[in-house]
Design a protein around this motif. Structure first.
Motif, mmCIF file in Angstrom:
data_model
loop_
_atom_site.group_PDB
_atom_site.id
_atom_site.type_symbol
_atom_site.label_atom_id
_atom_site.label_comp_id
_atom_site.label_asym_id
_atom_site.label_seq_id
_atom_site.Cartn_x
_atom_site.Cartn_y
_atom_site.Cartn_z
ATOM 1 N N HIS A 181 2.706 -2.062 -0.230
ATOM 2 C CA HIS A 181 1.783 -1.809 -1.326
ATOM 3 C C HIS A 181 2.498 -2.076 -2.639
ATOM 4 N N SER A 197 -3.219 -0.522 -4.644
ATOM 5 C CA SER A 197 -4.401 -1.027 -3.943
ATOM 6 C C SER A 197 -4.205 -2.466 -3.477
ATOM 7 N N LYS A 198 -3.152 -3.135 -3.986
ATOM 8 C CA LYS A 198 -2.856 -4.512 -3.609
ATOM 9 C C LYS A 198 -1.673 -4.544 -2.642
ATOM 10 N N ASP A 199 -1.699 -5.488 -1.723
ATOM 11 C CA ASP A 199 -0.588 -5.686 -0.795
ATOM 12 C C ASP A 199 0.191 -6.929 -1.192
ATOM 13 N N ASP A 234 -10.456 0.156 -0.594
ATOM 14 C CA ASP A 234 -9.538 -0.308 0.427
ATOM 15 C C ASP A 234 -10.240 -0.459 1.769
ATOM 16 N N ILE A 237 -4.279 5.404 6.000
ATOM 17 C CA ILE A 237 -4.811 5.822 4.710
ATOM 18 C C ILE A 237 -3.707 6.435 3.843
ATOM 19 N N ASN A 245 -0.512 6.800 4.717
ATOM 20 C CA ASN A 245 0.729 6.075 4.984
ATOM 21 C C ASN A 245 1.937 7.004 5.170
#
Length: 267
Positions: free
Chosen positions: A113, A119-121, A2, A93, A95
């Motif tokens: 997220h 790990s993907k937005d 990230d 980090i 959140n």
């Protein structure tokens, strides 16, 4: 890895070297002797990294739109800005929310997220708030039993990735007092049941060939893409918890393929 974590590691590393030089190395360095190259680089980059980290973590963060799930509101290639403090101040980090400011509202375009792979937005529109019953049936949205108004707004054609030409209908949908454009393709089914995943809270949802109905759990949100028949969203993978929220999208700052989009606000 990230990018926020990489930035944090660089911040800690350069900051530690800056402190080491200030309180240890500088006092031992003979007069006229230059500081080590790695100390010089760390001291030069530390304030820059600190400013970037703070802005990106607490104020605004840039994103690029990679897919067509939010057409026509957002186009592939749009570079957008996301307000990081609209919904509260969070520790980077992890959140974790430190200060509550506002809650997401129906109609907000929100980055979060992706629940299936944090790990993907992802970016979608908020349509269901905690406690809402959301139903999507025959291309129309109902919230707590009330059908949300849609008004026909002509045809909308676009070329998707792979150069496939797509013909859709454009409609203006109203959520409360907020209006936004959506695309629907009457020739496609309302829902692809085979694509529905197992997800936390699925017992809150019921499905058939033409409908999905979900009761949104507390502290979570139901998201839909504006390109309704070309969006993998809460219909398929469930709800977005509050601790997965990144921020609210508000501005398009660049699109190299269409400069006319630069400066547009996101509604």
């Amino acid at each position: 890895m990230d990018f926020a974590l990489i930035l944090f590691v660089l911040l800690v590393t350069t900051g530690a070297i800056w402190l080491l030089d200030r309180f240890v190395l500088a006092g031992k360095r003979p007069a006229g002797v230059a500081q080590q190259w790695w100390v010089e680089y760390a001291k030069s980059f530390f304030p820059v990294i600190l400013v970037v980290f703070c802005i990106r973590s607490f104020l605004v963060e840039p994103f690029k739109i990679p897919s067509g799930s939010m057409i026509p509101t957002l186009q592939v290639g749009d570079f957008i800005l996301v307000n990081k403090f609209t919904y509260g101040i969070r520790l980077p980090i992890v959140n974790r929310k430190l200060v509550q400011i506002n809650d997401p509202q129906r109609g907000d375009v929100m980055v979060f997220h992706y629940p299936e792979d944090p790990s993907k937005d992802y970016i979608k529109r908020v349509v269901g708030l905690p406690g809402d019953t959301v139903e999507y049936r025959n291309k129309r949205l109902r919230i707590n039993g009330v059908e949300q108004a849609q008004q026909a707004d002509g045809d909308y054609n676009y070329v998707e990735t792979g150069l496939n030409f797509v013909h859709t209908e454009k409609r203006v949908e109203t959520l409360g007092e907020r209006k936004h454009a959506v695309l629907v393709n009457p020739e496609l089914p309302t829902l692809h049941l085979g694509s529905v995943a197992e997800f936390a809270g699925r017992e809150n949802c019921s499905y058939d060939d033409d409908m999905v109905r979900c009761k949104v759990p507390e502290g979570q949100y139901f998201m839909l893409g504006d390109n309704r028949d070309n969006s993998r969203d809460s219909r398929y993978w469930g709800f977005v918890p509050d601790n997965q929220i990144v921020g609210k999208a508000f501005f398009i700052w660049m699109n190299f393929s269409d400069l006319k989009r630069v400066g547009l606000s996101i509604n």
